[in-house]
Design a protein around this motif. Sequence first.
Motif, PDB file in Angstrom:
ATOM      1  N   ALA B 205       0.824  -1.207   0.000  1.00  0.00           N
ATOM      2  CA  ALA B 205       0.000   0.000   0.000  1.00  0.00           C
ATOM      3  C   ALA B 205       0.860   1.259   0.000  1.00  0.00           C
ATOM      4  O   ALA B 205       0.588   2.216  -0.734  1.00  0.00           O
ATOM      5  CB  ALA B 205      -0.922  -0.011   1.219  1.00  0.00           C
ATOM      6  N   ARG B 219      -6.180   0.454  -5.717  1.00  0.00           N
ATOM      7  CA  ARG B 219      -7.207  -0.150  -4.864  1.00  0.00           C
ATOM      8  C   ARG B 219      -6.898  -1.610  -4.563  1.00  0.00           C
ATOM      9  O   ARG B 219      -7.261  -2.113  -3.518  1.00  0.00           O
ATOM     10  CB  ARG B 219      -8.578  -0.019  -5.537  1.00  0.00           C
ATOM     11  CG  ARG B 219      -9.054   1.421  -5.610  1.00  0.00           C
ATOM     12  CD  ARG B 219     -10.525   1.502  -5.916  1.00  0.00           C
ATOM     13  NE  ARG B 219     -10.830   1.166  -7.292  1.00  0.00           N
ATOM     14  CZ  ARG B 219     -10.703   1.999  -8.314  1.00  0.00           C
ATOM     15  NH1 ARG B 219     -10.272   3.225  -8.110  1.00  0.00           N
ATOM     16  NH2 ARG B 219     -11.004   1.623  -9.536  1.00  0.00           N
ATOM     17  N   SER B 221      -4.064  -2.605  -3.845  1.00  0.00           N
ATOM     18  CA  SER B 221      -3.066  -2.578  -2.784  1.00  0.00           C
ATOM     19  C   SER B 221      -3.648  -2.056  -1.477  1.00  0.00           C
ATOM     20  O   SER B 221      -2.915  -1.792  -0.531  1.00  0.00           O
ATOM     21  CB  SER B 221      -1.873  -1.715  -3.201  1.00  0.00           C
ATOM     22  OG  SER B 221      -1.234  -2.305  -4.297  1.00  0.00           O
ATOM     23  N   GLY B 222      -4.930  -1.833  -1.427  1.00  0.00           N
ATOM     24  CA  GLY B 222      -5.575  -1.476  -0.168  1.00  0.00           C
ATOM     25  C   GLY B 222      -5.749   0.009   0.080  1.00  0.00           C
ATOM     26  O   GLY B 222      -6.071   0.403   1.198  1.00  0.00           O
ATOM     27  N   VAL B 244     -12.206  -2.257  -2.814  1.00  0.00           N
ATOM     28  CA  VAL B 244     -10.821  -2.304  -2.338  1.00  0.00           C
ATOM     29  C   VAL B 244     -10.436  -3.735  -1.974  1.00  0.00           C
ATOM     30  O   VAL B 244     -11.219  -4.466  -1.377  1.00  0.00           O
ATOM     31  CB  VAL B 244     -10.618  -1.385  -1.106  1.00  0.00           C
ATOM     32  CG1 VAL B 244      -9.173  -1.412  -0.663  1.00  0.00           C
ATOM     33  CG2 VAL B 244     -11.022   0.024  -1.418  1.00  0.00           C
ATOM     34  N   GLU B 245      -9.229  -4.119  -2.359  1.00  0.00           N
ATOM     35  CA  GLU B 245      -8.637  -5.390  -1.929  1.00  0.00           C
ATOM     36  C   GLU B 245      -7.304  -5.056  -1.285  1.00  0.00           C
ATOM     37  O   GLU B 245      -6.714  -4.018  -1.584  1.00  0.00           O
ATOM     38  CB  GLU B 245      -8.403  -6.304  -3.141  1.00  0.00           C
ATOM     39  CG  GLU B 245      -9.661  -6.861  -3.752  1.00  0.00           C
ATOM     40  CD  GLU B 245     -10.285  -7.963  -2.930  1.00  0.00           C
ATOM     41  OE1 GLU B 245      -9.532  -8.748  -2.340  1.00  0.00           O
ATOM     42  OE2 GLU B 245     -11.529  -8.025  -2.861  1.00  0.00           O
ATOM     43  N   THR B 246      -6.813  -5.935  -0.410  1.00  0.00           N
ATOM     44  CA  THR B 246      -5.624  -5.539   0.343  1.00  0.00           C
ATOM     45  C   THR B 246      -4.349  -6.292  -0.037  1.00  0.00           C
ATOM     46  O   THR B 246      -3.268  -5.846   0.294  1.00  0.00           O
ATOM     47  CB  THR B 246      -5.862  -5.748   1.857  1.00  0.00           C
ATOM     48  OG1 THR B 246      -6.405  -7.044   2.033  1.00  0.00           O
ATOM     49  CG2 THR B 246      -6.800  -4.699   2.402  1.00  0.00           C
TER      50      THR B 246
END
Lengths: 149, 360
Positions: B205, B219, B221-222, B244-246
């Motif tokens: 992130a 997004r 990367s969070g 969003v994905e982390t």
Amino acid sequence: MSFLKKSPWVLHYAATSCNGCDIELLACLTPLYDVERFGIVNTGNPKHADIFLVTGSVNEESRKVVENLYAQMPDPKVVVAIGACALSGGIFRDAYNVYGGIDQVLPVDVYVPGCAARPEAIIDGVVRALAILEERARERKTQRKLVTS
Amino acid sequence: MASTTIVPFGPQHPVLPEPIHLDLELDDERVVQALPSIGYVHRGLELLAERHDYLEMSQVAERICGICSFIHGQGYCQGVEHLMGLEVPPRAVYLRTIWAEISRIQSHLLWLGLSADAFGFESLFQHSWRIREMLVDIIEETTGGRVIFGVCKVGGIRKDVDDETLQRVGRRIREIEAAYEEVARVFREDPTVQKRTAGVGVLGAEDAYALGAVGPVLRGSGVVRDTRQLGYAAYGELDWEPVVETAGDCYARCEVRLREISQSFDLIAQCIDRMPEGKIDVSVKGKRPQGETMIRLEQPRGEVCYYLMAKGRKNLERFRVRTPTFANIAPLVQMLKGCELADVPVIVLTIDPCVSCNER
């Protein structure tokens, strides 16, 4: 052109195009139009290709690539220019960094108009290119016979 | 002393629909660093603003790129409308939003297909494009074009869509969504897809933010940032949340796009339900753009910025575009460091490179 003697493989290169014609060209290969059922395959290798499909109005940087790819293709070969930009520069005709048309750098055999060219038009262009390809193959055969006799 | 090999990647490469060149410095099979070079698609489009008047220029702006064509036209028109102080009728705004979302779905489906092709899953490529073709049919029915819509103009839109067609489109969107869910399930559950994408090309992130990544790369990367949150067009009145994905790997970026497609289907349905009545354009007769402005929109690939300057003449003084792919090249170089050579095509495709946007 009564029937196809061989399966023509096509090579695609986007020479300074906006992508529109390129995705229409890819759409020809996918289920709705599916030219692969006629044996037309999109190859990434110029040495396997019979038909060179070029889109876009060509700038100096892509001219080198286009000429290189064309030189690597074995004879007989056909060049098809796709889209308004490839024909004359299209909307980018006045832009400072374009040659305006593939025929400024390569001998073009078939012109496919449209902005973006529709898949039907592209397929028609390829079919016309096939007739030229067969004609060239025949010519080569006669020439070879003349040379050997 | 360890010796490294330089392997050229592109400009003409089987996975790339467009030319971009990377010099990959390899230590055995591992990438030490990647040096991108661009310029194969530079046309000099921005300067065309001096040749075409501000009304014609919307057509040129749409041809910045054939995949996200509509949103480029929309951004340009919004910019000029801002300079001229025009109030676009709500019906035009909603129709613009619908078309923008349809073009987002078709762009993401196109990308899903190409990336499936990049990791060697050809039938998935064909299925993604089969579904994309259904959306292109809707585009053709409502605008007349397949890839270049040509419906956005300064002051509104060129073509109205009657309510009956809109309802039909709404029903068809539901059918397409059902067909899409089947393909999405393969992307989510198939072990071969996961093997090629999970844990590959990880971008943290902090790195993503520091390197200025935009769109699904950011997004994935969070980082919660979606330019549609600004509420331009009708987005301020619709119910939605940024996706969003982390994990920050290729799989996360893929998942962001998969979920964004579902979200866009939902946004289109909302727009059709709330479609206002009324005019579709306002007259621009006798008015000229004046001043300067900066407009930001969310493209399928991320945030795009337009800078427009005009001095009350019929041509714009300056038109500048910063496209998402350009912003994502620095993160791409970071992702490529330390990856396997065989993963390079997959990683390059996960930023969804749109080279003609990038170089204009």
